[in-house]
Design a protein around this motif. Structure first.
Motif, PDB file in Angstrom:
ATOM      1  N   ILE A 210       0.855  -1.190   0.000  1.00 12.55           N
ATOM      2  CA  ILE A 210       0.000   0.000   0.000  1.00 12.55           C
ATOM      3  C   ILE A 210       0.888   1.235   0.000  1.00 12.55           C
ATOM      4  CG2 ILE A 210      -1.811   1.255   1.221  1.00 12.55           C
ATOM      5  CD1 ILE A 210      -2.710  -1.358   2.460  1.00 12.55           C
ATOM      6  N   ARG A 215      -2.274   5.682   2.019  1.00 16.05           N
ATOM      7  CA  ARG A 215      -2.570   5.582   3.461  1.00 16.05           C
ATOM      8  C   ARG A 215      -2.822   6.956   4.084  1.00 16.05           C
ATOM      9  NH1 ARG A 215       2.600   4.533   6.881  1.00 16.05           N
ATOM     10  NH2 ARG A 215       2.856   6.677   6.115  1.00 16.05           N
ATOM     11  N   VAL A 218      -6.122   8.609   2.979  1.00 15.18           N
ATOM     12  CA  VAL A 218      -7.293   7.948   3.563  1.00 15.18           C
ATOM     13  C   VAL A 218      -7.410   8.266   5.057  1.00 15.18           C
ATOM     14  CG1 VAL A 218      -8.338   5.713   4.104  1.00 15.18           C
ATOM     15  CG2 VAL A 218      -7.326   6.100   1.856  1.00 15.18           C
ATOM     16  N   SER A 224     -11.807   8.645   0.338  1.00 14.00           N
ATOM     17  CA  SER A 224     -11.953   7.318  -0.248  1.00 14.00           C
ATOM     18  C   SER A 224     -11.312   7.357  -1.622  1.00 14.00           C
ATOM     19  CB  SER A 224     -13.427   6.934  -0.366  1.00 14.00           C
ATOM     20  OG  SER A 224     -14.023   6.861   0.912  1.00 14.00           O
ATOM     21  N   ALA A 252      -9.194   2.075  -1.393  1.00 14.95           N
ATOM     22  CA  ALA A 252      -8.893   2.236   0.026  1.00 14.95           C
ATOM     23  C   ALA A 252      -9.842   3.279   0.581  1.00 14.95           C
ATOM     24  CB  ALA A 252      -7.447   2.666   0.236  1.00 14.95           C
ATOM     25  N   LEU A 264      -8.760   1.665   8.121  1.00 17.75           N
ATOM     26  CA  LEU A 264      -9.119   1.687   6.698  1.00 17.75           C
ATOM     27  C   LEU A 264      -9.398   0.282   6.207  1.00 17.75           C
ATOM     28  CD1 LEU A 264      -6.610   0.640   4.652  1.00 17.75           C
ATOM     29  CD2 LEU A 264      -5.580   2.754   5.416  1.00 17.75           C
ATOM     30  N   TYR A 266      -8.832  -1.865   2.668  1.00 17.16           N
ATOM     31  CA  TYR A 266      -8.118  -1.863   1.391  1.00 17.16           C
ATOM     32  C   TYR A 266      -8.548  -3.098   0.604  1.00 17.16           C
ATOM     33  CZ  TYR A 266      -4.321  -2.554  -1.959  1.00 17.16           C
ATOM     34  OH  TYR A 266      -3.594  -2.768  -3.107  1.00 17.16           O
ATOM     35  N   ASP A 268      -8.152  -4.926  -3.478  1.00 16.67           N
ATOM     36  CA  ASP A 268      -7.628  -4.838  -4.842  1.00 16.67           C
ATOM     37  C   ASP A 268      -8.119  -6.015  -5.656  1.00 16.67           C
ATOM     38  OD1 ASP A 268      -5.918  -7.016  -4.318  1.00 16.67           O
ATOM     39  OD2 ASP A 268      -4.249  -5.723  -3.765  1.00 16.67           O
TER      40      ASP A 268
END
Length: 549
Positions: A210, A215, A218, A224, A252, A264, A266, A268
């Motif tokens: 990440i 990071r 967020v 977002s 994220a 958060l 995350y 993908d």
């Protein structure tokens, strides 16, 4: 101390055991915790793992073929460290820390850029999605970006699933499954802020890379983020993990309540799955808001449960401690006794007692453990037990105090000590032997009005293992009163922050020279409590009175 044992077999399979403090054995015998009856290399009782003094140890149980610890033959008993690898026969045991293992799930890379093209990324925030007056699921369902779409069903399912009361570890897994399934993600991780650190709580997949820029936007910016094409991000494009896993797009979003970000989510997706859309980002943003509220509620419930349990344990500890202190003073010919002790918390570190010795003499004891609360109470209990044992031989008071100090030093933490006064009185003759280990000097009020302070002794207990102690002999005459007390009496403070002090104490006691021990105890307790008024007690308060008849 949470520790895990990852058990790996030759066929590549593995499973994880949570070590809960119980002894764990491995061998061919069926009654082992880890039995391997078909492994000819193992002995019936091959090795054991034991928990002692907050550490884990491994020991080879005199096995025929031995045990390897990090590739070297294990000899005797060894303390385990995180990452240690134990090999026996066809089995390998990896000693691990679940928190540290979770930390290795995610790597934050130092990327300071984000795609700026609208074709490469989409950004939004909770306020844009549900408005400034967001109220969880109800507001989300009214959102123009979601209302009337199939995503309503995903949110309704999230509402139902998250309404159930679950422990936090299970809740994190449910949140991740709901989030990933709702947008068709194959991989994902939920992270929560613990202090300034993001800690993985649930993961689908591994080796997440990440960007720190992602990071920070967020967490710090409450944004977002959707990166439509990871190949357009220079840092992500250069990541071998991203390349090998063929990540095409990622999202994220903050775990955000009203104004607070607590972590958060995350997600993908590899390139052969459809890329995420802006509608997916909107859905995930709302779902993360619902999840964040639920997490906070669950944490509050856990805190309340922990507080209730602690309160119950403290109540039980207080009840036990009250049972250790004398309920009533013994009836002794020639001596009148009275005392009280009030803890400033549920339990305290003050101690007093009367020891009725076999030869008719009586021991008068007052102690004060540095500090307050449960730890002080435990040391107080330890002091009482050791005094009871040593009191069987009190012919040499100096030697007894030295033995007591040496014993306390062996078990007293470096930041603790105990002040202690011990007097041995013969009620028939009035003879009083005493030794004072750094305690507030008791007052011996003579019947003619003179007051003596009993200071002879030595240093506080628990600091110097080899320390000299002296004892002194006095004689109490008819009408003499001995008053022993802790510093909670003289250091009691009024609502105006005025100290009770020794002068006030002496003035009160002087007016009570001809009172009984019970009257002195009651008047002094009332005096201190009246002086404090509504001010909370800053320390435990103890006072003991002995009057020669």
């Amino acid at each position: 101390m949470n520790r895990e044992l990852i058990v790996q077999h030759q066929d590549g399979s593995s499973h994880t055991l949570t070590l809960d403090g119980r002894r764990l054995t491995l061998g061919r015998a069926a009654d082992n915790d880890l039995p391997y009856p078909d492994d000819p290399v193992l002995s019936r009782r091959h090795l054991a793992l034991e928990f002692e003094e907050f550490e884990w140890f491994v020991e080879d149980l005199n096995s025929k073929n031995g045990t390897l610890l990090n590739g070297e033959r294990l000899s005797g008993r060894r303390r385990l460290q995180v990452g240690d690898r134990i090999t026996v026969g066809r089995v390998t045991l990896l000693f691990d820390d679940p928190v540290e293992a979770a930390d290795r799930t995610v790597l934050f890379v130092p990327d300071d850029t984000l795609p700026t093209s609208s074709t490469a990324s989409v950004r939004t925030n909770l306020e844009e999605v549900v408005g400034e007056d967001s109220d969880g699921l109800e507001a989300a369902l009214k959102s123009p970006a979601i209302a009337g779409t199939p995503r309503v069903q995903a949110l309704l399912e999230a509402g139902r699933e998250l309404a159930d009361h679950r422990p936090l570890p299970e809740l994190f897994k449910v949140i991740l499954e709901l989030a990933a399934n709702s947008v068709g993600a194959t991989r994902g991780v939920v992270l929560t802020l613990e202090g300034a650190q993001l800690v993985p709580r649930a993961a689908r997949g591994e080796h997440f890379v990440i960007s720190r820029a992602v990071r920070d936007r967020v967490i710090g910016g409450k944004e977002s983020l959707l990166i439509l094409d990871a190949s357009q991000d220079e840092m992500l494009r250069g990541s071998m993990t991203i390349v090998s896993q063929k990540v095409k797009s990622l999202m994220a979003v903050p775990l955000q309540t009203v104004n607070k970000v607590t972590g958060l989510i995350y997600l993908d997706s590899p390139e052969f799955i459809r890329p995420f859309t802006s509608e997916d980002l909107t859905l995930l943003t709302v779902m993360a808001n619902i999840a964040a509220v639920r997490i906070e509620n669950a944490r509050l419930v856990e805190v309340e449960q922990a507080e209730r349990m602690m309160k119950k344990e403290l109540e039980q500890a207080a009840e036990i401690q009250r049972g250790l202190l004398p309920k009533d003073a013994p009836k002794v010919d020639g001596l009148e006794l009275a005392g009280f002790s009030v803890a400033c918390r549920s339990v305290g570190g003050d101690y007093f007692d009367y020891l009725e010795l076999s030869d008719g003499r009586i021991g008068l004891l007052v102690g004060d453990v540095a500090g307050k609360g449960l730890s002080a109470a435990m040391l107080m209990s330890n002091l009482q037990a050791r005094v009871q044992i040593l009191s069987e031989d009190v012919e040499d008071l100096s030697a007894m105090m030295s033995r007591l100090n040496k014993s306390i030093c062996g078990n007293c933490p470096g930041n603790r000590f105990i002040t202690f006064f011990l007097g041995i009185c013969d009620p028939r003759t009035g003879e009083l032997w005493y030794s004072n280990a750094g305690h507030n000097p008791p007052y011996l009020m003579r019947s003619d009005g003179d007051i003596e302070m009993l200071t002879v002794g030595g240093p506080v207990l628990g600091i110097l293992k080899v320390a000299p102690y002296r004892a002194e002999k006095l004689t109490m005459q008819r009408g003499d009163v001995l008053v022993m007390f802790s510093d909670g009496v003289t250091e009691a403070r009024s609502p105006d922050d005025e100290e009770y002090g020794e002068e006030r104490l002496l003035a009160e006691l002087s007016s009570l020279r001809r009172a009984t021990a019970q009257e002195i105890r009651k008047v002094m307790q009332d005096s201190v409590e009246r002086f404090m008024g509504t001010a909370p007690a800053a320390d435990d308060i103890t006072l003991v009175v002995a009057r020669k008849l």
